[in-house]
Design an enzyme around this catalytic site. Sequence first.
Site, PDB file in Angstrom:
ATOM      1  N   LYS A  75       0.815  -1.219   0.000  1.00 31.09           N
ATOM      2  CA  LYS A  75       0.000   0.000   0.000  1.00 31.09           C
ATOM      3  C   LYS A  75       0.852   1.274   0.000  1.00 31.09           C
ATOM      4  O   LYS A  75       0.417   2.306  -0.512  1.00 31.09           O
ATOM      5  CB  LYS A  75      -0.953   0.013   1.205  1.00 31.09           C
ATOM      6  CG  LYS A  75      -2.096  -0.984   1.084  1.00 31.09           C
ATOM      7  CD  LYS A  75      -3.067  -0.820   2.237  1.00 31.09           C
ATOM      8  CE  LYS A  75      -4.112  -1.910   2.231  1.00 31.09           C
ATOM      9  NZ  LYS A  75      -5.152  -1.706   3.240  1.00 31.09           N
ATOM     10  N   ASN A  96      -4.895   2.081  -1.611  1.00 29.22           N
ATOM     11  CA  ASN A  96      -5.427   0.715  -1.716  1.00 29.22           C
ATOM     12  C   ASN A  96      -6.269   0.527  -2.976  1.00 29.22           C
ATOM     13  O   ASN A  96      -6.720  -0.569  -3.258  1.00 29.22           O
ATOM     14  CB  ASN A  96      -6.252   0.345  -0.469  1.00 29.22           C
ATOM     15  CG  ASN A  96      -7.643   0.924  -0.509  1.00 29.22           C
ATOM     16  OD1 ASN A  96      -7.865   1.992  -1.071  1.00 29.22           O
ATOM     17  ND2 ASN A  96      -8.599   0.229   0.073  1.00 29.22           N
ATOM     18  N   ASP A 111     -10.050   2.787   2.372  1.00 31.81           N
ATOM     19  CA  ASP A 111     -10.193   2.342   3.768  1.00 31.81           C
ATOM     20  C   ASP A 111     -10.804   3.475   4.589  1.00 31.81           C
ATOM     21  O   ASP A 111     -11.531   3.240   5.554  1.00 31.81           O
ATOM     22  CB  ASP A 111      -8.838   1.963   4.371  1.00 31.81           C
ATOM     23  CG  ASP A 111      -8.271   0.693   3.754  1.00 31.81           C
ATOM     24  OD1 ASP A 111      -9.066  -0.163   3.313  1.00 31.81           O
ATOM     25  OD2 ASP A 111      -7.036   0.562   3.697  1.00 31.81           O
ATOM     26  N   ALA A 137      -1.533   1.769  16.065  1.00 36.86           N
ATOM     27  CA  ALA A 137      -1.060   2.868  15.218  1.00 36.86           C
ATOM     28  C   ALA A 137      -0.412   2.347  13.931  1.00 36.86           C
ATOM     29  O   ALA A 137       0.618   2.846  13.488  1.00 36.86           O
ATOM     30  CB  ALA A 137      -0.082   3.738  16.007  1.00 36.86           C
ATOM     31  N   GLY A 138      -1.035   1.318  13.336  1.00 34.07           N
ATOM     32  CA  GLY A 138      -0.549   0.786  12.061  1.00 34.07           C
ATOM     33  C   GLY A 138      -1.311   1.420  10.903  1.00 34.07           C
ATOM     34  O   GLY A 138      -1.858   2.524  11.022  1.00 34.07           O
ATOM     35  N   ARG A 161       1.566   0.607  21.671  1.00 33.41           N
ATOM     36  CA  ARG A 161       2.738   0.031  22.342  1.00 33.41           C
ATOM     37  C   ARG A 161       3.989   0.821  21.937  1.00 33.41           C
ATOM     38  O   ARG A 161       4.814   1.174  22.760  1.00 33.41           O
ATOM     39  CB  ARG A 161       2.824  -1.434  21.876  1.00 33.41           C
ATOM     40  CG  ARG A 161       3.919  -2.232  22.423  1.00 33.41           C
ATOM     41  CD  ARG A 161       3.762  -3.668  21.945  1.00 33.41           C
ATOM     42  NE  ARG A 161       3.842  -3.784  20.484  1.00 33.41           N
ATOM     43  CZ  ARG A 161       3.781  -4.924  19.828  1.00 33.41           C
ATOM     44  NH1 ARG A 161       3.618  -6.058  20.480  1.00 33.41           N
ATOM     45  NH2 ARG A 161       3.867  -4.961  18.515  1.00 33.41           N
ATOM     46  N   GLY A 256     -15.374  -5.308  12.022  1.00 36.52           N
ATOM     47  CA  GLY A 256     -14.719  -4.751  10.836  1.00 36.52           C
ATOM     48  C   GLY A 256     -15.229  -5.239   9.490  1.00 36.52           C
ATOM     49  O   GLY A 256     -14.722  -4.817   8.450  1.00 36.52           O
TER      50      GLY A 256
HETATM   51  P1  ATR Z   1      -2.654  -2.859  10.095  1.00 37.63           P
HETATM   52  O1  ATR Z   1      -2.130  -2.503   8.753  1.00 37.63           O
HETATM   53  O2  ATR Z   1      -3.722  -3.920  10.085  1.00 37.63           O
HETATM   54  O3  ATR Z   1      -3.053  -1.671  10.893  1.00 37.63           O
HETATM   55  P2  ATR Z   1      -0.061  -3.039  11.323  1.00 37.63           P
HETATM   56  O4  ATR Z   1       0.355  -1.886  10.494  1.00 37.63           O
HETATM   57  O5  ATR Z   1       0.832  -4.238  11.414  1.00 37.63           O
HETATM   58  O6  ATR Z   1      -1.463  -3.621  10.849  1.00 37.63           O
HETATM   59  O7  ATR Z   1      -0.394  -2.501  12.809  1.00 37.63           O
HETATM   60  C1  ATR Z   1      -0.659  -3.353  13.854  1.00 37.63           C
HETATM   61  C2  ATR Z   1      -0.924  -2.539  15.124  1.00 37.63           C
HETATM   62  O8  ATR Z   1      -1.253  -3.469  16.157  1.00 37.63           O
HETATM   63  C3  ATR Z   1       0.286  -1.762  15.616  1.00 37.63           C
HETATM   64  O9  ATR Z   1      -0.163  -0.605  16.242  1.00 37.63           O
HETATM   65  C4  ATR Z   1       0.901  -2.711  16.646  1.00 37.63           C
HETATM   66  O10 ATR Z   1       1.627  -2.085  17.669  1.00 37.63           O
HETATM   67  P3  ATR Z   1       3.167  -1.581  17.427  1.00 37.63           P
HETATM   68  O11 ATR Z   1       3.050  -0.324  16.608  1.00 37.63           O
HETATM   69  O12 ATR Z   1       3.691  -1.339  18.790  1.00 37.63           O
HETATM   70  O13 ATR Z   1       3.849  -2.698  16.698  1.00 37.63           O
HETATM   71  C5  ATR Z   1      -0.345  -3.325  17.241  1.00 37.63           C
HETATM   72  N1  ATR Z   1      -0.075  -4.625  17.826  1.00 37.63           N
HETATM   73  C6  ATR Z   1       0.080  -5.799  17.169  1.00 37.63           C
HETATM   74  N2  ATR Z   1       0.326  -6.798  18.032  1.00 37.63           N
HETATM   75  C7  ATR Z   1       0.328  -6.236  19.275  1.00 37.63           C
HETATM   76  C8  ATR Z   1       0.536  -6.745  20.599  1.00 37.63           C
HETATM   77  N3  ATR Z   1       0.778  -8.034  20.824  1.00 37.63           N
HETATM   78  N4  ATR Z   1       0.453  -5.884  21.629  1.00 37.63           N
HETATM   79  C9  ATR Z   1       0.187  -4.572  21.413  1.00 37.63           C
HETATM   80  N5  ATR Z   1       0.004  -4.031  20.191  1.00 37.63           N
HETATM   81  C10 ATR Z   1       0.078  -4.861  19.137  1.00 37.63           C
END
Ligand code: ATR
Length: 291
Positions: A75, A96, A111, A137-138, A161, A256
């Site tokens: 993306k 996307n 999205d 925050a992904g 996190r 979702g």
């Molecule tokens: P997407 O594109 O679906 O948003 P992503 O970009 O991989 O997926 O983002 C995943 C999010 O879930 C992130 O905010 C991640 O936290 P980090 O930025 O600290 O990596 C969060 N996440 C995934 N697994 C986690 C866990 N076990 N505990 C806390 N946060 C988690």
Amino acid sequence: MRIISGVTGKTKLLGVIGNPLSHSISPQLHNTLSKHMNIDAVYVPFEVKKENLSDAIKGLRALNVAGFNVTIPYKNDVMEYIDEFSREAELIGAVNTVKNENGKLYGYNTDVSGFVRSFKEESGMDLKGKKAVLLGAGGASRAIAVGLAFEGVSRISIINRTISKAEQIANIINNNTLTVAECFCTNDLKVPEVLREGDIIINTTSLGMFPDIEGTPVNFPFEFTKGQVLYDVIYNPAKTRFLMEGEKQGLKTVNGLGMLIYQGIQAYEIWMDVKVPERLIKNLYRAFSEL
Ligand code: ATR
């Protein structure tokens, strides 16, 4: 012999590039849409390796496809090959949906509207002036944050996190919209209070997704505030533990699936210059929730 007439010399080609694609529901969604809209188009998966991304886009342009979706992990990387962007795509830094107009590629991010349309439709809540809490925050969080800001929420509190990723999103919002964004690390002592003060709490993390369904982005036991809406970008399971806990406390919850369906509907509307009727959207939603 029966002549197979599903694809003709005039059929428009649509598709999705990503890797892996084996779990994507987009081919089924878009081909069902074409069938019910009576539009002569086919949608196919293009599983592309990273080193072939540039050639793949060149190929799609050369083959004059009508449009295509872009999914994980391309993306962001795909933007380099796109000619013009919608404001959302530019702000988020992710595309996307691509439309090909006479060899010129236009990049969108559906999205954003996928979230907004599904939220409004399913929660019945107007977002204007509301306080939103975003967990994670992904990529999904980025798109939702921009959607919330465009809808006029007053504040977005991003809890993650990794604080630096939350700060990147907060900067996009604070520098480009009237909404105020703030960030908290997951273990910040203020988090429970921030959670209680939100009108909407949205989980964008993968915590609670199949097969780790015990996972949750909020530490339970936790007492939510009456009237809050809980939204989870996860749709498998249909009810995560986060949503179940909210439901037990009498809150409105939304998963979702609607965002997934509406981002596809919006892409289809962009490619084909059509409006998909509400009744068809409802039927699609029902069919895909039974998959
Ligand atoms: P997407 O594109 O679906 O948003 P992503 O970009 O991989 O997926 O983002 C995943 C999010 O879930 C992130 O905010 C991640 O936290 P980090 O930025 O600290 O990596 C969060 N996440 C995934 N697994 C986690 C866990 N076990 N505990 C806390 N946060 C988690």
